[in-house]
Design a protein around this motif. Sequence first.
Motif, PDB file in Angstrom:
ATOM      1  N   GLU A  98       3.284 -13.756  22.619  1.00 49.10           N
ATOM      2  CA  GLU A  98       2.462 -12.556  22.802  1.00 49.10           C
ATOM      3  C   GLU A  98       2.483 -12.075  24.243  1.00 49.10           C
ATOM      4  OE1 GLU A  98       0.970 -10.342  20.559  1.00 49.10           O
ATOM      5  OE2 GLU A  98       2.302 -11.583  19.342  1.00 49.10           O
ATOM      6  N   GLY A  99       2.410 -13.001  25.184  1.00 49.40           N
ATOM      7  CA  GLY A  99       2.485 -12.608  26.590  1.00 49.40           C
ATOM      8  C   GLY A  99       3.798 -11.921  26.912  1.00 49.40           C
ATOM      9  N   GLU A 100       4.867 -12.420  26.310  1.00 49.67           N
ATOM     10  CA  GLU A 100       6.181 -11.809  26.522  1.00 49.67           C
ATOM     11  C   GLU A 100       6.209 -10.396  25.937  1.00 49.67           C
ATOM     12  OE1 GLU A 100       9.631 -12.248  28.547  1.00 49.67           O
ATOM     13  OE2 GLU A 100       8.021 -13.705  28.420  1.00 49.67           O
ATOM     14  N   LEU A 101       5.649 -10.226  24.743  1.00 52.86           N
ATOM     15  CA  LEU A 101       5.618  -8.904  24.108  1.00 52.86           C
ATOM     16  C   LEU A 101       4.763  -7.933  24.912  1.00 52.86           C
ATOM     17  CD1 LEU A 101       6.528  -7.198  21.698  1.00 52.86           C
ATOM     18  CD2 LEU A 101       4.452  -7.948  20.517  1.00 52.86           C
ATOM     19  N   ILE A 102       3.643  -8.401  25.416  1.00 51.74           N
ATOM     20  CA  ILE A 102       2.767  -7.543  26.213  1.00 51.74           C
ATOM     21  C   ILE A 102       3.515  -7.009  27.435  1.00 51.74           C
ATOM     22  CG2 ILE A 102       0.754  -7.605  27.768  1.00 51.74           C
ATOM     23  CD1 ILE A 102      -0.571  -9.412  25.559  1.00 51.74           C
ATOM     24  N   PHE A 103       4.226  -7.897  28.142  1.00 51.83           N
ATOM     25  CA  PHE A 103       4.956  -7.435  29.327  1.00 51.83           C
ATOM     26  C   PHE A 103       6.139  -6.558  28.955  1.00 51.83           C
ATOM     27  CE2 PHE A 103       8.278  -7.552  32.489  1.00 51.83           C
ATOM     28  CZ  PHE A 103       7.587  -7.089  33.586  1.00 51.83           C
ATOM     29  N   ARG A 161      11.696 -17.784  37.303  1.00 52.22           N
ATOM     30  CA  ARG A 161      12.990 -17.735  36.615  1.00 52.22           C
ATOM     31  C   ARG A 161      13.338 -16.292  36.292  1.00 52.22           C
ATOM     32  NH1 ARG A 161      13.254 -22.264  32.298  1.00 52.22           N
ATOM     33  NH2 ARG A 161      15.257 -21.259  32.008  1.00 52.22           N
ATOM     34  N   PRO A 162      14.600 -16.000  36.086  1.00 53.96           N
ATOM     35  CA  PRO A 162      14.981 -14.638  35.687  1.00 53.96           C
ATOM     36  C   PRO A 162      14.316 -14.283  34.357  1.00 53.96           C
ATOM     37  CG  PRO A 162      16.918 -15.926  36.299  1.00 53.96           C
ATOM     38  CD  PRO A 162      15.764 -16.876  36.234  1.00 53.96           C
ATOM     39  N   LEU A 163      13.867 -13.060  34.227  1.00 50.58           N
ATOM     40  CA  LEU A 163      13.243 -12.626  32.983  1.00 50.58           C
ATOM     41  C   LEU A 163      14.204 -12.797  31.809  1.00 50.58           C
ATOM     42  CD1 LEU A 163      10.629 -11.347  31.819  1.00 50.58           C
ATOM     43  CD2 LEU A 163      11.789  -9.141  32.017  1.00 50.58           C
ATOM     44  N   ALA A 164      15.492 -12.625  32.052  1.00 55.27           N
ATOM     45  CA  ALA A 164      16.494 -12.751  30.990  1.00 55.27           C
ATOM     46  C   ALA A 164      16.471 -14.125  30.329  1.00 55.27           C
ATOM     47  CB  ALA A 164      17.887 -12.447  31.541  1.00 55.27           C
ATOM     48  N   ASP A 165      15.977 -15.139  31.030  1.00 54.99           N
ATOM     49  CA  ASP A 165      15.872 -16.479  30.431  1.00 54.99           C
ATOM     50  C   ASP A 165      14.934 -16.478  29.226  1.00 54.99           C
ATOM     51  OD1 ASP A 165      17.554 -17.337  32.429  1.00 54.99           O
ATOM     52  OD2 ASP A 165      16.094 -18.677  33.377  1.00 54.99           O
ATOM     53  N   TYR A 166      14.105 -15.453  29.116  1.00 55.31           N
ATOM     54  CA  TYR A 166      13.110 -15.381  28.039  1.00 55.31           C
ATOM     55  C   TYR A 166      13.427 -14.270  27.037  1.00 55.31           C
ATOM     56  CZ  TYR A 166      10.786 -18.523  31.178  1.00 55.31           C
ATOM     57  OH  TYR A 166      10.508 -19.601  31.983  1.00 55.31           O
ATOM     58  N   ASP A 167      14.650 -13.766  27.066  1.00 53.42           N
ATOM     59  CA  ASP A 167      15.028 -12.691  26.138  1.00 53.42           C
ATOM     60  C   ASP A 167      14.908 -13.119  24.680  1.00 53.42           C
ATOM     61  OD1 ASP A 167      15.481 -10.931  28.222  1.00 53.42           O
ATOM     62  OD2 ASP A 167      17.676 -10.986  28.055  1.00 53.42           O
ATOM     63  N   LEU A 186      12.777 -15.218  23.364  1.00 50.73           N
ATOM     64  CA  LEU A 186      11.356 -15.177  23.039  1.00 50.73           C
ATOM     65  C   LEU A 186      10.886 -13.733  22.870  1.00 50.73           C
ATOM     66  CD1 LEU A 186       8.793 -16.882  22.658  1.00 50.73           C
ATOM     67  CD2 LEU A 186       8.407 -16.667  25.115  1.00 50.73           C
ATOM     68  N   ALA A 187      11.387 -12.847  23.715  1.00 53.44           N
ATOM     69  CA  ALA A 187      11.026 -11.428  23.614  1.00 53.44           C
ATOM     70  C   ALA A 187      11.537 -10.841  22.301  1.00 53.44           C
ATOM     71  CB  ALA A 187      11.591 -10.652  24.805  1.00 53.44           C
ATOM     72  N   ARG A 188      12.758 -11.205  21.903  1.00 51.15           N
ATOM     73  CA  ARG A 188      13.292 -10.701  20.630  1.00 51.15           C
ATOM     74  C   ARG A 188      12.478 -11.223  19.450  1.00 51.15           C
ATOM     75  NH1 ARG A 188      18.099 -11.350  23.504  1.00 51.15           N
ATOM     76  NH2 ARG A 188      18.501 -13.401  22.611  1.00 51.15           N
ATOM     77  N   ALA A 189      12.059 -12.473  19.512  1.00 47.56           N
ATOM     78  CA  ALA A 189      11.225 -13.036  18.443  1.00 47.56           C
ATOM     79  C   ALA A 189       9.891 -12.294  18.366  1.00 47.56           C
ATOM     80  CB  ALA A 189      10.996 -14.527  18.684  1.00 47.56           C
ATOM     81  N   ALA A 190       9.309 -11.999  19.507  1.00 49.14           N
ATOM     82  CA  ALA A 190       8.029 -11.275  19.539  1.00 49.14           C
ATOM     83  C   ALA A 190       8.201  -9.862  19.001  1.00 49.14           C
ATOM     84  CB  ALA A 190       7.489 -11.246  20.972  1.00 49.14           C
ATOM     85  N   GLN A 191       9.266  -9.197  19.412  1.00 43.30           N
ATOM     86  CA  GLN A 191       9.535  -7.842  18.931  1.00 43.30           C
ATOM     87  C   GLN A 191       9.763  -7.847  17.423  1.00 43.30           C
ATOM     88  OE1 GLN A 191       9.980  -4.579  20.805  1.00 43.30           O
ATOM     89  NE2 GLN A 191       9.428  -4.229  18.694  1.00 43.30           N
ATOM     90  N   GLY A 192      10.526  -8.801  16.938  1.00 43.71           N
ATOM     91  CA  GLY A 192      10.784  -8.907  15.506  1.00 43.71           C
ATOM     92  C   GLY A 192       9.508  -9.120  14.711  1.00 43.71           C
ATOM     93  N   ARG A 193       8.635  -9.977  15.209  1.00 40.69           N
ATOM     94  CA  ARG A 193       7.366 -10.206  14.531  1.00 40.69           C
ATOM     95  C   ARG A 193       6.526  -8.937  14.509  1.00 40.69           C
ATOM     96  NH1 ARG A 193       2.762  -9.619  15.630  1.00 40.69           N
ATOM     97  NH2 ARG A 193       3.145  -9.800  17.832  1.00 40.69           N
ATOM     98  N   ALA A 194       6.519  -8.188  15.616  1.00 41.86           N
ATOM     99  CA  ALA A 194       5.751  -6.940  15.670  1.00 41.86           C
ATOM    100  C   ALA A 194       6.298  -5.928  14.666  1.00 41.86           C
ATOM    101  CB  ALA A 194       5.782  -6.360  17.088  1.00 41.86           C
ATOM    102  N   TRP A 195       7.632  -5.814  14.579  1.00 47.80           N
ATOM    103  CA  TRP A 195       8.224  -4.879  13.620  1.00 47.80           C
ATOM    104  C   TRP A 195       7.911  -5.280  12.183  1.00 47.80           C
ATOM    105  CZ3 TRP A 195      13.664  -4.661  16.265  1.00 47.80           C
ATOM    106  CH2 TRP A 195      13.630  -3.740  17.324  1.00 47.80           C
TER     107      TRP A 195
END
Length: 173
Positions: free
Chosen positions: A107-112, A146-152, A154-163
């Motif tokens: 969720e924190g990743e999705l928020i940002f 760490r580079p934000l890209a290291d968490y891409d 997790l961001a895709r998982a969050a986006q997928g859940r939101a969709w």
Amino acid sequence: MVVAFVAEKPSVAELIARELGADRKEADAWRSPEVWVTWLVGHVGELAEPGDIRPQWRRWTLEDLPILAVPPWRVAEAGRTRFEAAARVVRAAEVERVVCATDAGREGELIFRSFAELAGLAKPVERLWVSSLTTAGLRAGLAALRPLADYDGLARAAQGRAWIDWWLGMNAS
């Protein structure tokens, strides 16, 4: 140049600011000459309503189902003031890079990520990942950005859940 931190909530922004010596509080951020720490209020972005995507979807009819669009992000009215304040901080010419300091997790990743997309953020971004907001935990996290890209992923998982939540809500309710 300035490093801007974006926290998920004001209390965390204050802890980070205190640790980094940003002791001047303004309406949009805690500040020092080198560090600005701003905050969101949870989700300042939301997925658009179907009627915002296609006008014919403003009025629900069974014939329109299923609605399978990919909904874009929009600024949530409830979070607009805070979004605009934080966006001004990260867009400022003085800001050279940004640190995502939202909660460690999906969720924190999705928020940002939704905030960054809506703000049009194009500056380099690093990730502060801490699960302990103690002084020692915060210092360890700040020393290990760490580079934000290291968490891409997790961001895709969050986006997928939101969709998926959106698609189910629009089509099954």
